[in-house]
Design a protein around this motif. Structure first.
Motif, PDB file in Angstrom:
ATOM      1  N   HIS A  13      -2.988  -1.710   5.892  1.00  0.00           N
ATOM      2  CA  HIS A  13      -4.011  -0.772   5.427  1.00  0.00           C
ATOM      3  C   HIS A  13      -5.337  -1.514   5.310  1.00  0.00           C
ATOM      4  O   HIS A  13      -5.451  -2.502   4.577  1.00  0.00           O
ATOM      5  CB  HIS A  13      -3.622  -0.172   4.077  1.00  0.00           C
ATOM      6  CG  HIS A  13      -4.622   0.798   3.565  1.00  0.00           C
ATOM      7  ND1 HIS A  13      -5.566   0.462   2.638  1.00  0.00           N
ATOM      8  CD2 HIS A  13      -4.852   2.097   3.888  1.00  0.00           C
ATOM      9  CE1 HIS A  13      -6.328   1.510   2.392  1.00  0.00           C
ATOM     10  NE2 HIS A  13      -5.919   2.515   3.136  1.00  0.00           N
ATOM     11  N   LEU A  14      -6.342  -1.057   6.041  1.00  0.00           N
ATOM     12  CA  LEU A  14      -7.668  -1.657   6.005  1.00  0.00           C
ATOM     13  C   LEU A  14      -8.478  -1.044   4.874  1.00  0.00           C
ATOM     14  O   LEU A  14      -8.291   0.127   4.537  1.00  0.00           O
ATOM     15  CB  LEU A  14      -8.374  -1.450   7.342  1.00  0.00           C
ATOM     16  CG  LEU A  14      -7.628  -2.015   8.556  1.00  0.00           C
ATOM     17  CD1 LEU A  14      -8.362  -1.672   9.837  1.00  0.00           C
ATOM     18  CD2 LEU A  14      -7.446  -3.517   8.423  1.00  0.00           C
ATOM     19  N   PRO A  15      -9.402  -1.802   4.301  1.00  0.00           N
ATOM     20  CA  PRO A  15     -10.167  -1.308   3.151  1.00  0.00           C
ATOM     21  C   PRO A  15     -10.929  -0.015   3.413  1.00  0.00           C
ATOM     22  O   PRO A  15     -11.088   0.790   2.507  1.00  0.00           O
ATOM     23  CB  PRO A  15     -11.147  -2.447   2.849  1.00  0.00           C
ATOM     24  CG  PRO A  15     -10.545  -3.647   3.466  1.00  0.00           C
ATOM     25  CD  PRO A  15      -9.738  -3.179   4.629  1.00  0.00           C
ATOM     26  N   ASP A  16     -11.383   0.210   4.639  1.00  0.00           N
ATOM     27  CA  ASP A  16     -12.185   1.405   4.917  1.00  0.00           C
ATOM     28  C   ASP A  16     -11.380   2.586   5.436  1.00  0.00           C
ATOM     29  O   ASP A  16     -11.945   3.622   5.765  1.00  0.00           O
ATOM     30  CB  ASP A  16     -13.311   1.073   5.906  1.00  0.00           C
ATOM     31  CG  ASP A  16     -12.787   0.547   7.231  1.00  0.00           C
ATOM     32  OD1 ASP A  16     -11.593   0.208   7.310  1.00  0.00           O
ATOM     33  OD2 ASP A  16     -13.576   0.486   8.185  1.00  0.00           O
ATOM     34  N   GLU A  17     -10.052   2.457   5.504  1.00  0.00           N
ATOM     35  CA  GLU A  17      -9.219   3.574   5.963  1.00  0.00           C
ATOM     36  C   GLU A  17      -8.993   4.562   4.829  1.00  0.00           C
ATOM     37  O   GLU A  17      -8.710   4.179   3.701  1.00  0.00           O
ATOM     38  CB  GLU A  17      -7.846   3.079   6.454  1.00  0.00           C
ATOM     39  CG  GLU A  17      -7.883   2.414   7.786  1.00  0.00           C
ATOM     40  CD  GLU A  17      -6.492   1.991   8.239  1.00  0.00           C
ATOM     41  OE1 GLU A  17      -6.304   1.922   9.459  1.00  0.00           O
ATOM     42  OE2 GLU A  17      -5.625   1.733   7.403  1.00  0.00           O
ATOM     43  N   GLU A  18      -9.113   5.837   5.166  1.00  0.00           N
ATOM     44  CA  GLU A  18      -8.826   6.886   4.196  1.00  0.00           C
ATOM     45  C   GLU A  18      -7.330   7.137   4.177  1.00  0.00           C
ATOM     46  O   GLU A  18      -6.642   6.941   5.169  1.00  0.00           O
ATOM     47  CB  GLU A  18      -9.557   8.181   4.571  1.00  0.00           C
ATOM     48  CG  GLU A  18     -11.047   8.085   4.442  1.00  0.00           C
ATOM     49  CD  GLU A  18     -11.498   7.840   3.011  1.00  0.00           C
ATOM     50  OE1 GLU A  18     -10.910   8.442   2.088  1.00  0.00           O
ATOM     51  OE2 GLU A  18     -12.409   7.034   2.816  1.00  0.00           O
TER      52      GLU A  18
ATOM     53  N   GLU B 142      -1.472  -4.172   2.267  1.00  0.00           N
ATOM     54  CA  GLU B 142      -2.933  -4.196   2.202  1.00  0.00           C
ATOM     55  C   GLU B 142      -3.435  -5.336   3.085  1.00  0.00           C
ATOM     56  O   GLU B 142      -2.795  -6.388   3.185  1.00  0.00           O
ATOM     57  CB  GLU B 142      -3.405  -4.425   0.758  1.00  0.00           C
ATOM     58  CG  GLU B 142      -3.058  -3.317  -0.197  1.00  0.00           C
ATOM     59  CD  GLU B 142      -3.904  -2.071   0.000  1.00  0.00           C
ATOM     60  OE1 GLU B 142      -4.928  -2.122   0.716  1.00  0.00           O
ATOM     61  OE2 GLU B 142      -3.530  -1.032  -0.564  1.00  0.00           O
ATOM     62  N   TYR B 143      -4.595  -5.140   3.704  1.00  0.00           N
ATOM     63  CA  TYR B 143      -5.212  -6.173   4.516  1.00  0.00           C
ATOM     64  C   TYR B 143      -5.508  -7.392   3.645  1.00  0.00           C
ATOM     65  O   TYR B 143      -5.972  -7.274   2.517  1.00  0.00           O
ATOM     66  CB  TYR B 143      -6.517  -5.671   5.143  1.00  0.00           C
ATOM     67  CG  TYR B 143      -7.237  -6.750   5.908  1.00  0.00           C
ATOM     68  CD1 TYR B 143      -6.813  -7.120   7.178  1.00  0.00           C
ATOM     69  CD2 TYR B 143      -8.308  -7.421   5.343  1.00  0.00           C
ATOM     70  CE1 TYR B 143      -7.454  -8.128   7.874  1.00  0.00           C
ATOM     71  CE2 TYR B 143      -8.953  -8.431   6.034  1.00  0.00           C
ATOM     72  CZ  TYR B 143      -8.529  -8.789   7.301  1.00  0.00           C
ATOM     73  OH  TYR B 143      -9.154  -9.794   7.983  1.00  0.00           O
TER      74      TYR B 143
ATOM     75  N   HIS C 129       0.823  -1.212   0.000  1.00  0.00           N
ATOM     76  CA  HIS C 129       0.000   0.000   0.000  1.00  0.00           C
ATOM     77  C   HIS C 129       0.859   1.266   0.000  1.00  0.00           C
ATOM     78  O   HIS C 129       0.580   2.212  -0.723  1.00  0.00           O
ATOM     79  CB  HIS C 129      -0.928   0.012   1.215  1.00  0.00           C
ATOM     80  CG  HIS C 129      -1.748   1.252   1.310  1.00  0.00           C
ATOM     81  ND1 HIS C 129      -2.803   1.492   0.454  1.00  0.00           N
ATOM     82  CD2 HIS C 129      -1.647   2.338   2.112  1.00  0.00           C
ATOM     83  CE1 HIS C 129      -3.317   2.666   0.748  1.00  0.00           C
ATOM     84  NE2 HIS C 129      -2.643   3.208   1.744  1.00  0.00           N
TER      85      HIS C 129
ATOM     86  N   GLU D 172      -5.202   9.077   7.007  1.00  0.00           N
ATOM     87  CA  GLU D 172      -5.895   8.895   8.282  1.00  0.00           C
ATOM     88  C   GLU D 172      -5.062   7.989   9.168  1.00  0.00           C
ATOM     89  O   GLU D 172      -4.589   6.950   8.752  1.00  0.00           O
ATOM     90  CB  GLU D 172      -7.256   8.237   7.996  1.00  0.00           C
ATOM     91  CG  GLU D 172      -8.057   7.880   9.219  1.00  0.00           C
ATOM     92  CD  GLU D 172      -9.348   7.172   8.824  1.00  0.00           C
ATOM     93  OE1 GLU D 172      -9.576   6.065   9.310  1.00  0.00           O
ATOM     94  OE2 GLU D 172     -10.096   7.732   8.017  1.00  0.00           O
TER      95      GLU D 172
END
Length: 141
Positions: A124-129, A85-86, A39, A132
């Protein structure tokens, strides 16, 4: 021609070529980013500062963020800090990054890469901007 120094030497051996640490860092950074599942590069603070710098008009993303190289005359050692990436198999991704970085640096510089140390600092989680920080919401508001 007798009397000329180095007349029998191959032209490529007349003189010395030095490669700066930053050159190796750029090559390694680009090669690491090419691997699927990576990521970003850099630790939390470096990424935060880089994100702020990237928002400044005219600012550019630093290819060398999260990359440190030590270059000698014939060898180099590289340290990378990665965010994956997660869902990615971290050991497999680290191996792919290591292989890609070694191949790119050795091909482009002719230096022997003696080691590539990888530190995975975040997922990095899918919903993280982007930009952030992973700060959980408090129980009290």
């Amino acid at each position: 021609m007798p009397g000329k120094t180095g007349a029998n030497e191959v032209p490529g051996t007349r003189g010395r070529t030095t490669i700066a640490d930053g050159v190796v860092e750029k090559i390694a950074g680009m090669a690491a980013r090419e691997v699927p599942g990576i990521h970003a590069l850099g630790g939390g603070l470096a990424r935060t500062m880089g994100a702020v710098r990237d928002m400044v008009p005219g600012g550019r993303t630093s290819v060398t963020r999260g990359v440190n190289a030590e270059v000698g005359e014939r060898q180099t050692a590289i340290d990378l800090s990665l965010v994956v990436e997660y869902g990615v198999a971290i050991a497999d991704s680290a191996g792919e990054v290591r292989e890609n970085v070694i191949a790119a640096v050795e091909r482009m510089t002719g230096l022997e890469v003696v080691e590539v140390n990888i530190s995975v600092t975040d997922v990095h989680l899918p919903d993280e901007e982007e930009g952030e920080e992973a700060v959980g919401a408090g129980r009290v508001q």
